[in-house]
Design a protein around this motif. Structure first.
Motif, PDB file in Angstrom:
ATOM      1  N   ALA A 181       0.858  -1.285   0.149  1.00  0.00           N
ATOM      2  CA  ALA A 181       0.261  -0.026  -0.226  1.00  0.00           C
ATOM      3  C   ALA A 181       0.926   1.284  -0.013  1.00  0.00           C
ATOM      4  CB  ALA A 181      -0.870  -0.098   1.210  1.00  0.00           C
ATOM      5  N   TYR A 182       1.920   1.224   0.855  1.00  0.00           N
ATOM      6  CA  TYR A 182       2.810   2.283   0.826  1.00  0.00           C
ATOM      7  C   TYR A 182       3.614   2.686  -0.479  1.00  0.00           C
ATOM      8  CZ  TYR A 182       1.986   5.144   4.983  1.00  0.00           C
ATOM      9  OH  TYR A 182       1.445   5.710   5.776  1.00  0.00           O
ATOM     10  N   TRP A 299      -4.101 -11.195   8.005  1.00  0.00           N
ATOM     11  CA  TRP A 299      -3.793 -10.816   6.528  1.00  0.00           C
ATOM     12  C   TRP A 299      -5.068 -10.218   5.875  1.00  0.00           C
ATOM     13  CZ3 TRP A 299      -0.904 -15.872   4.147  1.00  0.00           C
ATOM     14  CH2 TRP A 299       0.267 -16.118   4.679  1.00  0.00           C
ATOM     15  N   LEU A 300      -6.113 -10.758   6.008  1.00  0.00           N
ATOM     16  CA  LEU A 300      -7.416 -10.319   5.391  1.00  0.00           C
ATOM     17  C   LEU A 300      -7.809  -8.973   6.120  1.00  0.00           C
ATOM     18  CD1 LEU A 300      -9.796 -13.703   5.290  1.00  0.00           C
ATOM     19  CD2 LEU A 300      -8.770 -12.225   3.603  1.00  0.00           C
ATOM     20  N   VAL A 301      -7.551  -8.632   7.278  1.00  0.00           N
ATOM     21  CA  VAL A 301      -7.883  -7.336   8.046  1.00  0.00           C
ATOM     22  C   VAL A 301      -6.938  -6.487   7.642  1.00  0.00           C
ATOM     23  CG1 VAL A 301      -7.489  -6.298  10.355  1.00  0.00           C
ATOM     24  CG2 VAL A 301      -8.870  -8.263  10.065  1.00  0.00           C
ATOM     25  N   ALA A 302      -5.551  -6.860   7.397  1.00  0.00           N
ATOM     26  CA  ALA A 302      -4.310  -5.828   6.858  1.00  0.00           C
ATOM     27  C   ALA A 302      -4.909  -5.275   5.499  1.00  0.00           C
ATOM     28  CB  ALA A 302      -3.079  -6.670   6.793  1.00  0.00           C
ATOM     29  N   CYS A 303      -5.412  -6.416   4.637  1.00  0.00           N
ATOM     30  CA  CYS A 303      -5.809  -6.119   3.144  1.00  0.00           C
ATOM     31  C   CYS A 303      -6.861  -5.023   3.008  1.00  0.00           C
ATOM     32  CB  CYS A 303      -6.418  -7.428   2.416  1.00  0.00           C
ATOM     33  SG  CYS A 303      -4.747  -8.418   1.875  1.00  0.00           S
ATOM     34  N   LEU A 304      -7.973  -5.376   3.972  1.00  0.00           N
ATOM     35  CA  LEU A 304      -9.061  -4.406   3.829  1.00  0.00           C
ATOM     36  C   LEU A 304      -8.658  -3.158   4.646  1.00  0.00           C
ATOM     37  CD1 LEU A 304     -11.444  -6.930   5.385  1.00  0.00           C
ATOM     38  CD2 LEU A 304     -11.512  -6.056   3.158  1.00  0.00           C
ATOM     39  N   ALA A 305      -7.778  -3.113   5.759  1.00  0.00           N
ATOM     40  CA  ALA A 305      -7.389  -1.843   6.300  1.00  0.00           C
ATOM     41  C   ALA A 305      -6.447  -0.961   5.107  1.00  0.00           C
ATOM     42  CB  ALA A 305      -6.451  -2.202   7.379  1.00  0.00           C
ATOM     43  N   ALA A 306      -5.657  -1.735   4.402  1.00  0.00           N
ATOM     44  CA  ALA A 306      -4.848  -1.031   3.400  1.00  0.00           C
ATOM     45  C   ALA A 306      -5.598  -0.473   2.285  1.00  0.00           C
ATOM     46  CB  ALA A 306      -3.916  -1.870   2.634  1.00  0.00           C
ATOM     47  N   LEU A 307      -6.715  -1.264   1.798  1.00  0.00           N
ATOM     48  CA  LEU A 307      -7.417  -0.727   0.674  1.00  0.00           C
ATOM     49  C   LEU A 307      -8.414   0.407   1.319  1.00  0.00           C
ATOM     50  CD1 LEU A 307      -8.862  -4.334  -0.608  1.00  0.00           C
ATOM     51  CD2 LEU A 307      -7.549  -2.292  -1.988  1.00  0.00           C
ATOM     52  N   ALA A 308      -8.946   0.341   2.422  1.00  0.00           N
ATOM     53  CA  ALA A 308      -9.669   1.469   3.137  1.00  0.00           C
ATOM     54  C   ALA A 308      -8.787   2.646   3.230  1.00  0.00           C
ATOM     55  CB  ALA A 308     -10.182   1.224   4.618  1.00  0.00           C
ATOM     56  N   GLY A 309      -7.604   2.690   3.542  1.00  0.00           N
ATOM     57  CA  GLY A 309      -6.519   3.788   3.678  1.00  0.00           C
ATOM     58  C   GLY A 309      -6.321   4.213   2.351  1.00  0.00           C
ATOM     59  N   LEU A 310      -6.304   3.369   1.155  1.00  0.00           N
ATOM     60  CA  LEU A 310      -5.970   4.102  -0.187  1.00  0.00           C
ATOM     61  C   LEU A 310      -7.117   4.696  -0.555  1.00  0.00           C
ATOM     62  CD1 LEU A 310      -3.814   1.208  -1.482  1.00  0.00           C
ATOM     63  CD2 LEU A 310      -3.125   3.418  -0.898  1.00  0.00           C
ATOM     64  N   GLY A 311      -8.314   4.096  -0.177  1.00  0.00           N
ATOM     65  CA  GLY A 311      -9.673   4.793  -0.611  1.00  0.00           C
ATOM     66  C   GLY A 311      -9.755   6.029  -0.127  1.00  0.00           C
ATOM     67  N   LEU A 312      -9.622   6.247   1.191  1.00  0.00           N
ATOM     68  CA  LEU A 312      -9.980   7.423   1.857  1.00  0.00           C
ATOM     69  C   LEU A 312      -8.847   8.487   1.606  1.00  0.00           C
ATOM     70  CD1 LEU A 312     -11.095   5.831   5.369  1.00  0.00           C
ATOM     71  CD2 LEU A 312     -12.446   6.940   3.498  1.00  0.00           C
ATOM     72  N   TRP A 313      -7.470   8.248   1.490  1.00  0.00           N
ATOM     73  CA  TRP A 313      -6.492   9.114   1.259  1.00  0.00           C
ATOM     74  C   TRP A 313      -6.523   9.872   0.033  1.00  0.00           C
ATOM     75  CZ3 TRP A 313      -1.541   9.017  -1.358  1.00  0.00           C
ATOM     76  CH2 TRP A 313      -0.477  10.086  -0.941  1.00  0.00           C
ATOM     77  N   ARG A 314      -6.132  11.200   0.163  1.00  0.00           N
ATOM     78  CA  ARG A 314      -6.076  12.061  -1.137  1.00  0.00           C
ATOM     79  C   ARG A 314      -4.861  12.846  -1.040  1.00  0.00           C
ATOM     80  NH1 ARG A 314      -9.624   9.132  -2.259  1.00  0.00           N
ATOM     81  NH2 ARG A 314     -11.643   9.223  -3.122  1.00  0.00           N
TER      82      ARG A 314
END
Length: 314
Positions: A181-182, A299-314
């Motif tokens: 994600a980073y 791992w699933l929580v990490a994936c969901l958190a990463a996707l949420a972060g990328l979706g919310l970040w501008r």
């Protein structure tokens, strides 16, 4: 394409390094087990540790091969190596003593904090944001208090990943997701060199997972977990996405938080506990979850958190 190649090269170099190091690690680096660890961990005793050396080899072999090498990459690399060195000393003392007792907490902090202060100072000096911390509801100019905040942030992330490294594949898989994600964050922030670094370390984690998946043939040790935590924390500081890191690295935040909550509640109530054991993954073990289930769900929580972060970040 350099980001993709960096990840692939990191995976290949790390896997090759593990393969080369395993015979030596089997002779000199057998993992001791904590006395308070869940009973099923007794079967892990003797598993080769110090696998984090291969993680570092994969990451830096990839960075050197894929490039480019810039001051920001140099700072990220230096922090990663410095924290890995602290972990190596801790691991080596544990191995010599034949127990899980290496460096004391205050000794670790005495080595970690100066490096973290240096990273915080560099981030404040070189970023257009200076000492301003971006928050969801606005911005806060912390002045030079930002350096103190950044140092605490980096130390916390390094130790959060260290606490997460308690089950086969748990830390390596979650770090691979977070740093993947980073790599995207750094690209969006116009820092492609840091994206390449993030991809290199993420790819190295994937190469390590080939040998670290349950049942693990090798354990990363503190040399690996401290280095990986420093890589995550430093990337968050250099891209100035400190708040985003709390979401993208949610698993590490929760694992560290479970320890803080357990210790605080234990002291306040004079012996009562919130969890059966901490960090949190040990609690799930003691309530009957199998190790692969815990790791896969993390791992699933990490994936969901990463996707949420990328979706919310501008």
């Amino acid at each position: 394409m350099s980001v993709v190649w960096s990840a692939l090269l990191g995976a290949v170099v790390c896997a090759g390094s593990v393969k080369a190091l395993l015979p030596w690690l089997r002779r000199v680096a057998r993992q001791p087990i904590r006395e308070d660890a869940p009973p099923r961990h007794r079967q892990k005793a003797g598993t080769p540790t110090l696998g984090g050396l291969a993680l570092l080899a994969g990451a830096f072999g990839s960075v050197l091969g894929a490039g480019p090498w810039t001051p920001a990459v140099g700072v990220a690399a230096a922090a990663t190596v410095a924290y890995g060195a602290v972990g190596l000393v801790d691991d080596w003392l544990s191995l010599r003593r034949g127990s899980n007792l290496g460096l004391r907490a205050r000794e670790k902090l005495a080595l970690q904090v100066p490096v973290a202060v240096g990273v915080g100072w560099y981030a404040a000096r070189t970023s257009p944001q200076g000492t301003v911390l971006e928050l969801p509801w606005g911005a806060w100019d912390m002045g030079w208090g930002y350096v103190v905040f950044a140092a605490l942030f980096l130390v916390a992330f390094a130790n959060g990943v260290n606490l997460t490294d308690g089950l086969d594949g748990l830390a390596a898989g979650c770090v691979a997701v977070t740093l993947g994600a980073y790599a995207v964050v750094a690209l969006r922030a116009g820092q492609p060199e840091l994206a390449t670094f993030a991809a290199a370390v993420a790819g190295s984690c994937l190469g390590f997972l080939w040998f670290n998946a349950h049942p693990a043939q090798v354990i990363m040790g503190d040399v690996g977990s401290q280095a990986l935590g420093a890589a995550v924390g430093t990337l968050a500081l250099l891209t100035r996405t400190e708040v985003l890191a709390v979401l993208v690295g949610l698993v590490f935040v929760v694992e560290a938080g479970s320890v803080v909550l357990q210790v605080a509640y234990f002291k306040l109530t004079r012996g009562r506990r919130v969890f059966r054991s901490s960090p949190l993954h040990h609690h799930f073990e003691l309530v009957g979850w199998e190790e692969p289930k815990i790791v896969t769900r993390a791992w699933l929580v990490a994936c969901l958190a990463a996707l949420a972060g990328l979706g919310l970040w501008r």
